[in-house]
Design a protein around this motif. Structure first.
Motif, short mmCIF file in Angstrom:
data_model
loop_
_atom_site.label_atom_id
_atom_site.label_comp_id
_atom_site.label_asym_id
_atom_site.label_seq_id
_atom_site.Cartn_x
_atom_site.Cartn_y
_atom_site.Cartn_z
N UNK A 146 35.18 34.74 33.06
CA UNK A 146 35.73 33.83 34.06
C UNK A 146 37.17 33.48 33.68
N UNK A 147 38.05 33.53 34.66
CA UNK A 147 39.44 33.13 34.47
C UNK A 147 39.87 32.34 35.69
N UNK A 148 41.07 31.77 35.64
CA UNK A 148 41.58 31.05 36.80
C UNK A 148 42.53 31.94 37.59
N UNK A 149 42.74 31.54 38.82
CA UNK A 149 43.55 32.27 39.79
C UNK A 149 45.01 32.34 39.35
N UNK A 151 48.65 32.89 40.90
CA UNK A 151 49.44 32.96 42.13
C UNK A 151 50.39 34.15 42.06
N UNK A 152 50.46 34.90 43.16
CA UNK A 152 51.31 36.07 43.22
C UNK A 152 50.64 37.34 42.72
N UNK A 153 49.42 37.21 42.22
CA UNK A 153 48.69 38.36 41.70
C UNK A 153 47.35 38.56 42.38
N UNK A 154 46.62 37.47 42.63
CA UNK A 154 45.21 37.56 43.00
C UNK A 154 44.93 37.37 44.48
N UNK A 155 45.95 37.19 45.31
CA UNK A 155 45.71 36.87 46.72
C UNK A 155 44.88 37.94 47.42
N UNK A 156 45.29 39.18 47.35
CA UNK A 156 44.58 40.25 48.07
C UNK A 156 43.15 40.39 47.57
N UNK A 157 42.97 40.36 46.27
CA UNK A 157 41.63 40.53 45.70
C UNK A 157 40.72 39.37 46.09
N UNK A 158 41.27 38.14 46.07
CA UNK A 158 40.44 37.00 46.44
C UNK A 158 40.04 37.07 47.91
N UNK A 159 40.97 37.40 48.79
CA UNK A 159 40.65 37.50 50.22
C UNK A 159 39.58 38.56 50.45
N UNK A 160 39.66 39.69 49.77
CA UNK A 160 38.65 40.73 49.92
C UNK A 160 37.29 40.24 49.45
N UNK A 190 45.76 23.64 43.52
CA UNK A 190 45.89 23.71 42.07
C UNK A 190 45.18 24.98 41.61
N UNK A 191 45.92 26.01 41.20
CA UNK A 191 45.28 27.27 40.81
C UNK A 191 44.34 27.13 39.62
N UNK A 192 44.50 26.06 38.82
CA UNK A 192 43.59 25.86 37.70
C UNK A 192 42.23 25.35 38.16
N UNK A 193 42.10 25.05 39.45
CA UNK A 193 40.81 24.66 40.03
C UNK A 193 40.25 25.75 40.94
N UNK A 194 40.73 26.97 40.75
CA UNK A 194 40.20 28.13 41.46
C UNK A 194 39.82 29.17 40.40
N UNK A 195 38.51 29.29 40.16
CA UNK A 195 38.00 30.17 39.12
C UNK A 195 37.54 31.50 39.72
N UNK A 196 37.77 32.57 38.97
CA UNK A 196 37.36 33.91 39.37
C UNK A 196 36.44 34.48 38.30
N UNK A 197 35.25 34.88 38.70
CA UNK A 197 34.34 35.58 37.79
C UNK A 197 34.49 37.07 38.02
N UNK A 198 34.57 37.83 36.94
CA UNK A 198 34.80 39.27 37.07
C UNK A 198 34.01 40.02 36.02
N UNK A 199 33.89 41.30 36.20
CA UNK A 199 33.23 42.14 35.21
C UNK A 199 33.98 42.04 33.88
N UNK A 200 33.23 41.95 32.79
CA UNK A 200 33.85 41.83 31.47
C UNK A 200 34.81 42.98 31.22
N UNK A 201 36.03 42.63 30.80
CA UNK A 201 37.03 43.64 30.51
C UNK A 201 37.71 44.23 31.72
N UNK A 202 37.34 43.77 32.92
CA UNK A 202 37.93 44.29 34.16
C UNK A 202 38.36 43.10 35.02
N UNK A 203 39.48 42.49 34.72
CA UNK A 203 39.87 41.24 35.41
C UNK A 203 40.11 41.40 36.90
N UNK A 204 40.29 42.63 37.38
CA UNK A 204 40.48 42.84 38.82
C UNK A 204 39.17 43.09 39.57
#
Length: 286
Positions: A146-149, A151-160, A190-204
């Motif tokens: 788990x990491x936080x969002x 800005x400028x990097x995760x927009x497309x992936x989050x929308x998908x 606040x991007x620190x209040x938007x968490x993203x869970x991802x496959x281990x070792x694959x942040x995208x």
């Protein structure tokens, strides 16, 4: 009768009217998407309004998906303005589904008079967030990080991810990158209040997300989404516990969320987590 955000129905005038109605009724007449559309001049929204001179008396908006809202200045009610504006909206968009936030008696009476029926309910649920109510996150699901969002990097992936998680939701699943960026521009984001869970070792390789919206002493679980392929891995529960613990750490007093009134499984889950219904929004249509 007017159309578009022009003349007495400028964006500032609509926002002032919404604030006046909120103060009088104790509930906001326009949802977040409508307010963003007014502020940013979002295309595809249809605006109707009534005014006397330069004073805006009533306002209605219909979004591109056919969902609408309507409000009347509290000092000019019982003059037939709401019914007149409603009839105009129905003539222009016969299949419109109109929100009544709080489902107040005036909205109920207007809907009955126009022959509209309840077609959808949206619950707000809430719970106090005292130190004793905090829940430390359980062990992280296997193979997940788990990491936080960013800005400028995760927009497309989050929308998908959001589109997959909310494929059947009439509003949430349609959010675009432009919609996301509008929210990023809001003072509460606040991007620190938007968490993203991802496959281990694959942040995208996103699997789930938890987005919290701060509002004074309250913190809303704004959007919790899990990709269909990741269902059953405990991600929703883990992210919820993580968010609640962070809310408690930051000193929020109460947490809220919205859930469809017919989603009995989710309501049962939230009740077990200590949430109770705190308000009701109703959608009316022909």
């Amino acid at each position: 009768m007017g159309t578009g955000l022009t003349g007495p129905a400028s964006a500032d005038a609509v926002l002032r009217l919404a604030a006046t109605v909120t103060a009088a009724d104790g509930v906001a007449p326009l949802n977040e998407q409508s307010l963003l559309a007014v502020r940013h001049g979002t295309g595809g929204h249809r605006h109707r309004w009534l005014a006397e001179g330069e004073e805006l008396l009533a306002y209605a908006v219909v979004d591109p998906e056919g969902s609408g809202e309507l409000c009347v200045h509290p000092g000019h009610r019982r003059r037939g303005l709401g019914r007149h504006l409603l009839d105009t909206v129905l003539d222009d968009a016969p299949a419109v589904a109109l929100w009544a936030h709080g489902d107040l008696p005036g909205a109920q009476g207007l809907a009955r008079a126009a022959g509209l029926r309840v077609t959808r309910e949206l619950w707000q649920m809430a719970r106090d967030l005292t130190p004793a109510a905090g829940t430390a996150p359980a062990g992280q699901p296997t193979g997940v990080e788990v990491r936080t969002f960013v800005v400028g990097q995760d927009e497309d992936a989050w929308v998908a991810l959001n589109a997959l998680a909310f494929a059947d939701h009439p509003e949430q699943g349609r959010l675009t990158v432009a919609d996301l960026r509008q929210r990023q521009a809001e003072p509460w984001f606040d991007p620190s209040l938007l968490w993203l869970a991802h496959e281990a070792g694959r942040p995208d390789a996103l699997l789930a997300s938890m987005w919290v919206k701060p509002d004074g002493d309250d913190a809303e679980i704004y959007a919790l989404g899990v990709a269909p392929r990741a269902q059953g891995r405990g991600l929703g529960g883990h992210l919820t516990a993580l968010a609640l613990d962070e809310m408690r750490r930051r000193g929020f007093r109460r947490t809220t969320l919205y859930v469809e009134g017919d989603n009995t499984a989710a309501i049962r889950t939230y009740r077990r987590a200590g949430y109770d219904r705190s308000s009701l929004d109703v959608q009316y249509a022909r």
